[in-house]
Scaffold this active site. Structure first.
Site, short mmCIF file in Angstrom:
data_model
loop_
_atom_site.label_atom_id
_atom_site.label_comp_id
_atom_site.label_asym_id
_atom_site.label_seq_id
_atom_site.Cartn_x
_atom_site.Cartn_y
_atom_site.Cartn_z
N GLY A 1 -4.58 -5.22 7.06
CA GLY A 1 -5.53 -4.17 7.38
C GLY A 1 -6.50 -4.49 8.50
O GLY A 1 -6.90 -3.62 9.27
N THR B 1 0.86 -1.19 0.00
CA THR B 1 0.00 0.00 0.00
C THR B 1 0.89 1.23 0.00
O THR B 1 1.91 1.24 0.68
CB THR B 1 -0.84 0.03 1.30
OG1 THR B 1 -1.77 -1.03 1.25
CG2 THR B 1 -1.56 1.34 1.48
N THR C 1 0.37 0.48 6.87
CA THR C 1 0.45 -0.55 5.85
C THR C 1 0.57 -1.89 6.57
O THR C 1 1.00 -1.94 7.71
CB THR C 1 1.64 -0.30 4.89
OG1 THR C 1 1.68 -1.32 3.90
CG2 THR C 1 2.97 -0.26 5.63
N GLY C 2 0.19 -2.95 5.87
CA GLY C 2 0.22 -4.26 6.50
C GLY C 2 -1.17 -4.85 6.57
O GLY C 2 -2.09 -4.36 5.91
N ARG D 1 -13.94 -7.87 0.15
CA ARG D 1 -13.12 -7.57 1.33
C ARG D 1 -12.53 -6.15 1.25
O ARG D 1 -12.00 -5.74 0.24
CB ARG D 1 -11.98 -8.58 1.43
CG ARG D 1 -11.03 -8.36 2.61
CD ARG D 1 -9.78 -7.57 2.24
NE ARG D 1 -8.84 -7.44 3.37
CZ ARG D 1 -7.80 -6.61 3.37
NH1 ARG D 1 -7.56 -5.84 2.33
NH2 ARG D 1 -7.01 -6.54 4.40
N GLY E 1 -9.86 -3.54 3.33
CA GLY E 1 -8.85 -3.44 4.38
C GLY E 1 -8.96 -2.10 5.10
O GLY E 1 -10.01 -1.44 5.09
N ASP E 2 -7.88 -1.71 5.70
CA ASP E 2 -7.84 -0.46 6.46
C ASP E 2 -7.69 0.77 5.56
O ASP E 2 -8.07 1.87 5.93
CB ASP E 2 -6.65 -0.47 7.44
CG ASP E 2 -5.33 -0.69 6.71
OD1 ASP E 2 -5.28 -1.53 5.78
OD2 ASP E 2 -4.34 -0.03 7.06
N1 ASP Z 1 -3.23 -2.47 4.44
C1 ASP Z 1 -3.55 -3.09 3.19
C2 ASP Z 1 -4.82 -3.90 3.34
O1 ASP Z 1 -4.97 -4.60 4.33
C3 ASP Z 1 -2.49 -3.98 2.65
C4 ASP Z 1 -1.09 -3.51 2.73
O2 ASP Z 1 -0.75 -2.45 3.20
O3 ASP Z 1 -0.26 -4.25 2.25
O4 ASP Z 1 -5.63 -3.88 2.45
#
Ligand code: ASP
Length: 326
Positions: free
Chosen positions: A241, A187, A238-239, A215, A217-218
């Site tokens: 979500g 992200t 990021t990560g 779905r 995410g955050d």
């Molecule tokens: N945060 C993003 C999500 O969960 C994914 C990411 O940052 O890699 O959609």
């Protein structure tokens, strides 16, 4: 000490305390406002942030507004077919649809967001239009697409041949693990401060590769993937979500900074809460990036590997984030 003198001292202390209390409790913003940084700076997650920062810097270095900077910056990542987790060329969901999430926040605390939008290369610009042209904050799916098309955006196929082939390969086993390891999250979250000292932020992604249809995410959720309070600072995430949503991650980072934490400590505290709550942290990466009103930058992640790009007048460079599991 005479009674008179000690009483005088007591009164002076009390007066100071009552004068200081409202300043600290009710008007923390004033404290920050007095020491606002006005040297432009932009930061963004991961190494694709380098190219995005150049776009943002183009705006900031000419005295432009932080909102324009973050929009122009992340559009570069969205338009790059080689970035497989943002915009054009992203990995699809498990049914083969590329669905994108994006949000934006300006220095006035206004925000706009689109989620699960398809066939639009630059969802960040649609999110900005939601903020500026509608009474709403968030549009999703078909409605977001309809709004984009009505406002002049072009419908395009976002599934590149390469992404389609990889998806077909994945279909052979269809093994979906709702985890993110430290190599595959991309992200782009971006925070910029302009020469007026104003902060804006943007966040855009295709989310998890081969996610369930529908779905989110955050990243498109204000307060989770992104939050800006121009009197305090901004944060993005990021990560995985789901874990960020559960803690209102970016909002919490900003609130902790409001209470006096430096940006890195604030990011570290929120990462700590995620680690205490989630079961399988070995397979889970989350990183936060933040800036405060003084232009101080901080970040923190669960695992090694999270980095961000930082551009100020001294140039554009990658910075490795500190992390918890050493
Ligand atoms: N945060 C993003 C999500 O969960 C994914 C990411 O940052 O890699 O959609």
């Amino acid at each position: 000490m005479s009674i008179k003198k000690s009483r005088r001292e007591f009164l002076a202390k009390t007066l100071f305390a009552t004068a200081a209390t409202p300043l600290l409790v009710g008007k923390t913003n004033k404290l920050f406002a007095n020491s606002t940084n006005t040297t432009p700076i932009v930061i963004s997650t991961w190494d694709h942030g380098m190219a995005a920062n150049v776009g943002a810097w183009n705006v900031l270095s000419k005295g432009g507004r932080s909102l324009d900077a973050v929009e122009q910056g992340v559009r570069i990542t969205e338009s790059d077919p080689n970035v497989t987790t943002v915009g054009l060329g992203s990995a699809p969901d498990r049914e083969g649809h590329v669905t994108l999430d994006a949000c934006i926040m300006n220095e006035y605390g206004d925000c706009g967001s689109v989620a699960a939008i398809e066939n639009i290369v630059n969802p960040i610009s649609v999110a900005r239009m939601v903020m500026e042209k509608t009474p709403h904050v968030m549009l999703v799916g078909e409605g977001a697409l309809q709004f984009a098309l009505a406002n002049g955006f072009k419908k395009e196929n976002l599934l590149t041949e390469k992404a389609e082939q990889e998806w077909k390969e994945w279909l052979k086993t269809s093994q979906y693990k709702p985890i993110i390891n430290i190599e595959n999250h991309d992200t782009i979250g971006m925070l910029a401060m302009d020469s007026q000292g104003n902060i804006s932020g943007a966040c855009t992604t295709s989310g998890l590769a081969y996610k369930m249809r529908g779905r989110l995410g955050d990243s498109p959720i204000i307060g989770a993937g992104l939050y800006v309070d121009n009197e305090v600072g901004g944060a993005c995430a990021t990560g995985l979500g789901e874990t960020v949503i559960r803690q209102c991650g970016s909002f919490l980072v900003v609130e902790l900074m409001r209470q006096g934490m430096d940006p890195t400590s604030a990011c570290k505290e929120v990462v700590g809460r995620i680690m205490r709550h989630e079961k399988n942290i070995q397979d889970l990466q989350v990183g936060f990036l933040a800036i405060n009103k003084q232009g101080v930058i901080g970040s923190y992640a669960i695992h090694a590997g999270f980095n961000y790009a930082k551009h100020d007048k001294s140039g554009n460079k990658m910075v490795d984030s500190d992390f918890a599991l050493k």
